[in-house]
Design an enzyme around this catalytic site. Sequence first.
Site, PDB file in Angstrom:
ATOM      1  N   ASP A  17       0.824  -1.224   0.000  1.00  0.00           N
ATOM      2  CA  ASP A  17       0.000   0.000   0.000  1.00  0.00           C
ATOM      3  C   ASP A  17       0.855   1.270   0.000  1.00  0.00           C
ATOM      4  O   ASP A  17       0.331   2.362  -0.167  1.00  0.00           O
ATOM      5  CB  ASP A  17      -1.000   0.001   1.180  1.00  0.00           C
ATOM      6  CG  ASP A  17      -0.348  -0.239   2.529  1.00  0.00           C
ATOM      7  OD1 ASP A  17       0.655  -0.973   2.597  1.00  0.00           O
ATOM      8  OD2 ASP A  17      -0.852   0.303   3.533  1.00  0.00           O
ATOM      9  N   HIS A  18       2.175   1.114   0.136  1.00  0.00           N
ATOM     10  CA  HIS A  18       3.066   2.284   0.140  1.00  0.00           C
ATOM     11  C   HIS A  18       3.972   2.362  -1.091  1.00  0.00           C
ATOM     12  O   HIS A  18       4.603   3.385  -1.313  1.00  0.00           O
ATOM     13  CB  HIS A  18       3.922   2.293   1.419  1.00  0.00           C
ATOM     14  CG  HIS A  18       3.073   2.380   2.657  1.00  0.00           C
ATOM     15  ND1 HIS A  18       2.937   3.533   3.379  1.00  0.00           N
ATOM     16  CD2 HIS A  18       2.255   1.451   3.238  1.00  0.00           C
ATOM     17  CE1 HIS A  18       2.089   3.325   4.379  1.00  0.00           C
ATOM     18  NE2 HIS A  18       1.669   2.066   4.309  1.00  0.00           N
ATOM     19  N   HIS A  46       7.598  -1.410  12.708  1.00  0.00           N
ATOM     20  CA  HIS A  46       6.425  -1.881  11.980  1.00  0.00           C
ATOM     21  C   HIS A  46       6.571  -3.356  11.575  1.00  0.00           C
ATOM     22  O   HIS A  46       5.894  -3.838  10.679  1.00  0.00           O
ATOM     23  CB  HIS A  46       6.246  -0.967  10.754  1.00  0.00           C
ATOM     24  CG  HIS A  46       5.006  -1.236   9.977  1.00  0.00           C
ATOM     25  ND1 HIS A  46       3.774  -1.386  10.561  1.00  0.00           N
ATOM     26  CD2 HIS A  46       4.807  -1.368   8.631  1.00  0.00           C
ATOM     27  CE1 HIS A  46       2.879  -1.616   9.618  1.00  0.00           C
ATOM     28  NE2 HIS A  46       3.482  -1.613   8.443  1.00  0.00           N
ATOM     29  N   ASP A  92       4.142   3.445   8.517  1.00  0.00           N
ATOM     30  CA  ASP A  92       3.252   2.914   9.559  1.00  0.00           C
ATOM     31  C   ASP A  92       4.112   2.598  10.783  1.00  0.00           C
ATOM     32  O   ASP A  92       5.272   2.270  10.624  1.00  0.00           O
ATOM     33  CB  ASP A  92       2.591   1.625   9.081  1.00  0.00           C
ATOM     34  CG  ASP A  92       1.861   1.777   7.750  1.00  0.00           C
ATOM     35  OD1 ASP A  92       1.716   2.902   7.254  1.00  0.00           O
ATOM     36  OD2 ASP A  92       1.470   0.759   7.179  1.00  0.00           O
ATOM     37  N   HIS A 125      -4.693   6.344   7.078  1.00  0.00           N
ATOM     38  CA  HIS A 125      -4.382   4.913   7.045  1.00  0.00           C
ATOM     39  C   HIS A 125      -5.384   4.116   7.868  1.00  0.00           C
ATOM     40  O   HIS A 125      -5.037   3.174   8.571  1.00  0.00           O
ATOM     41  CB  HIS A 125      -2.947   4.694   7.556  1.00  0.00           C
ATOM     42  CG  HIS A 125      -2.321   3.420   7.102  1.00  0.00           C
ATOM     43  ND1 HIS A 125      -2.513   2.223   7.747  1.00  0.00           N
ATOM     44  CD2 HIS A 125      -1.494   3.126   6.057  1.00  0.00           C
ATOM     45  CE1 HIS A 125      -1.818   1.272   7.132  1.00  0.00           C
ATOM     46  NE2 HIS A 125      -1.206   1.798   6.095  1.00  0.00           N
TER      47      HIS A 125
HETATM   48 ZN   LIG Z   1       0.365   0.736   5.291  1.00  0.00          ZN
HETATM   49 ZN   LIG Z   2       2.799  -1.295   6.479  1.00  0.00          ZN
END
Ligand SMILES: [Zn+2]
Ligand SMILES: [Zn+2]
Length: 272
Positions: A32-33, A108, A178, A236
């Site tokens: 997602d990044h 993370h 994150d 997020h």
């Molecule tokens: Zn993420």
């Molecule tokens: Zn992540």
Amino acid sequence: MDCGEGVQFQSLRFGLNIQKLDYIFVSHLHGDHVFGLIGLISTLSMWDRRKKLKIYSPHGLKKTIDAQLDYNKAPLNYELDFVELDTTESHKIIDNDHFEVVTVPLEHGIACMGYVVKEKPRPRNLIKEYLHEGMKISHIRTLKRGEDVVDHVGKVIYKNEDFTLPESPIYSYAYLSDTKYLETVVPIIEGVSVLYHEATFLEEHRSRADTTYHSTVMDAAMIAKLAKVDKLIIGHFSSRYESLEKFIEEGERNFEAIELAFDGKKIVLRAQ
Ligand SMILES: [Zn+2]
Ligand SMILES: [Zn+2]
């Protein structure tokens, strides 16, 4: 900062010129990044980009992008400059006349870092109409530095505030996504104008936040409070929540100046 799938579509939709990009800052290699990055890189080349693009990230990004470019068999028109960094320490990665960028180690469950961008102080703004021929260049330089012009016995000839406008405010932005709740970020981001902090969960799913190395909105708001930032923007959000109202409600218990992020939102910063 980061490059999710929607980056090209949303840039077009909101009138951002992606050719102007000089730097991309990637926090970590979860999809997602980064899933928007290869598409963006290819589009820039198709649109005949020539200037270098610098990409900061944790280790491993260059390998994945190079592999995709190899299979494509479509060489780029411009140079990609990857800077892969150790994420366990804070590094100053950019320091020029206008701004500096510092990395923030995050936790993370995978190498991950945030970024802080700080504007540099600008010289005071001279009021040009007030300057006159009797003034020497050295007088003008002194005024620009924010000082009064004095004669050899220390008497004020030109008072600074009569000839200059207050300097433009200096802003700073911290991007933390994150991460689990992590107080070690506080000294690095202290006093920033705007903190973006991920807030994936509400309190009711705290155990889920712990196992997935994410934050709750109360975690994000506590970091904002400890770091004495001016404004907190949260994002997020887990897709399990139908409404985001509760995020503001819970966050405000720790920090009042909190806003939800959504695509295309514009936030105007003003002098304090
Ligand atoms: Zn993420
Ligand atoms: Zn992540």
